[in-house]
Scaffold this active site. Structure first.
Site, PDB file in Angstrom:
ATOM      1  N   GLU A 262       0.816  -1.215   0.000  1.00  0.00           N
ATOM      2  CA  GLU A 262       0.000   0.000   0.000  1.00  0.00           C
ATOM      3  C   GLU A 262       0.847   1.262   0.000  1.00  0.00           C
ATOM      4  O   GLU A 262       0.545   2.224  -0.704  1.00  0.00           O
ATOM      5  CB  GLU A 262      -0.947  -0.003   1.204  1.00  0.00           C
ATOM      6  CG  GLU A 262      -2.170  -0.902   1.033  1.00  0.00           C
ATOM      7  CD  GLU A 262      -1.875  -2.363   1.208  1.00  0.00           C
ATOM      8  OE1 GLU A 262      -2.716  -3.204   0.832  1.00  0.00           O
ATOM      9  OE2 GLU A 262      -0.768  -2.690   1.722  1.00  0.00           O
TER      10      GLU A 262
ATOM     11  N   HIS B 113      -9.972  -5.823  10.260  1.00  0.00           N
ATOM     12  CA  HIS B 113     -10.635  -5.533   8.989  1.00  0.00           C
ATOM     13  C   HIS B 113     -11.969  -4.823   9.185  1.00  0.00           C
ATOM     14  O   HIS B 113     -12.804  -4.830   8.289  1.00  0.00           O
ATOM     15  CB  HIS B 113     -10.875  -6.830   8.206  1.00  0.00           C
ATOM     16  CG  HIS B 113      -9.638  -7.573   7.841  1.00  0.00           C
ATOM     17  ND1 HIS B 113      -8.934  -8.306   8.752  1.00  0.00           N
ATOM     18  CD2 HIS B 113      -8.974  -7.686   6.660  1.00  0.00           C
ATOM     19  CE1 HIS B 113      -7.885  -8.862   8.146  1.00  0.00           C
ATOM     20  NE2 HIS B 113      -7.890  -8.500   6.882  1.00  0.00           N
TER      21      HIS B 113
END
Length: 344
Positions: free
Chosen positions: A74, A143
């Protein structure tokens, strides 16, 4: 009969039912076609059609230069996207979940959000960071965070959080066309949900203005303010409460930053009561900011009871379903909060 008498009848509105997933796909397709500077990058967005099939068919249509698969890094691909935006392109950077944006937060905040200010306005960073945000189902603590308060805290960013298909399409198109970095917080559990889309929203020129909330339901007794998936919960709660004679006004924020506090204030002046609803944690949350703004403004004088916040539980998300359900605001929690603030 009216036509025979010479009375012109307007054509019926062409309303389509479109899922949030397809609305996002339409927005990306239309903006890729409209502006050759726009490109999409992220993990599995190209040949696999996206982890959630948001980019379905786009790689086949536009090719490797416009829809790019990236390594699982990322910080790396967010940095590439920010550099491309500084150089004049308009990237759409997908995080498979915004929990993974923590790996790239230096790029989002220090590189994207602050550059226009630090360059005295000479360097713009027209980029959209998008992906699923907040709680999904059965994916546990790493998450399931809502990042609305995190990114809404930072000057230099615009932060949007859609609920319906029109929200999703219009806000994504507005974000891609904006010259500022935009964080778009979607919700995985909404991707497959169908919503009616007006004829206007089906146009390639349709955008939802960033910074403008929408009143989803008119009411007179209490104002409910939410964003993303909790908007639907508020509407369900309002339908239940209406049977008991309580009319809730439901406001869909759409944008977290800049916050449309004027719409909230006008509603509070009318209803004299306020309940905020969000999936994120309570401390320093979106609801906390709204309550503070109302208290500091003229609408405070119209409140007949303290504002009430409905939030996620102040714990990391558990994996067990029964615990997960108790950590996420439910319709019953909103009904309880409304009755509490109305003292009924």
């Amino acid at each position: 009969l009216q036509q025979r008498r010479g009375i012109r009848l307007s054509a019926p509105a062409l309303i389509q039912v479109v899922t949030v997933r397809d609305a996002l796909n339409q927005a990306l397709d239309e903006e890729l076609e409209r502006d050759e500077r726009v490109f999409l990058l992220g993990e599995e967005v190209a040949q696999y059609d996206g982890a959630y099939k948001i980019s379905r068919g786009l790689w086949k249509k536009y090719g490797d230069k416009r829809v790019m698969d990236t390594p699982i890094s990322e910080m790396g691909f967010a940095g590439i996207a920010v550099g491309a935006a500084m150089a004049g392109l308009r990237p759409v950077c997908e995080f498979m979940t915004f929990n993974f944006s923590m790996q790239a937060i230096d790029q989002v905040i220090n590189s994207a959000a602050k550059t226009c200010y630090m360059s005295a306005g000479t360097i713009s960073v027209p980029i959209v960071f998008r992906g699923p945000n907040g709680a999904s189902a059965g994916v546990a603590a790493q998450h399931s965070q809502c990042f609305a308060a995190w990114y809404g805290h930072c000057p230099g960013l615009k932060v949007v959080s859609p609920w319906s298909s029109e929200d999703a399409k219009g806000l994504l198109k507005a974000g891609i066309r904006d010259d500022n970095p935009v964080v778009m917080l979607e919700n995985e559990l909404l991707y497959g949900v169908p919503f009616e889309m007006s004829e206007q929203a089906q146009s390639k020129d349709f955008v939802v203005p960033i910074g403008k909330a929408k009143i989803e339901r008119q009411g007179t007794h209490v104002t409910l303010v939410a964003h993303s998936r909790p908007v639907g919960h508020c509407l369900e709660a309002a339908a239940v409460l209406a049977k008991e004679g309580v009319e809730c006004e439901v406001i869909n924020l759409r944008t977290i930053r800049p916050l449309d506090i004027e719409t909230v204030e006008a509603s509070v002046v009318k209803t004299n009561h306020l309940v905020t609803v969000e999936g994120g944690w309570p401390q320093f949350g979106v609801g906390a900011e709204i309550c503070a703004r109302i208290m500091e403004g003229s609408a405070f004088n119209y409140l007949d009871a303290p504002a009430v916040r409905v939030t996620g539980a102040d714990v990391p998300m558990p994996y067990a379903k029964i615990l997960e359900d108790n950590c996420i605001p439910q319709v019953k929690d909103i009904i309880f909060a409304v009755k509490k603030t109305l003292n009924i």
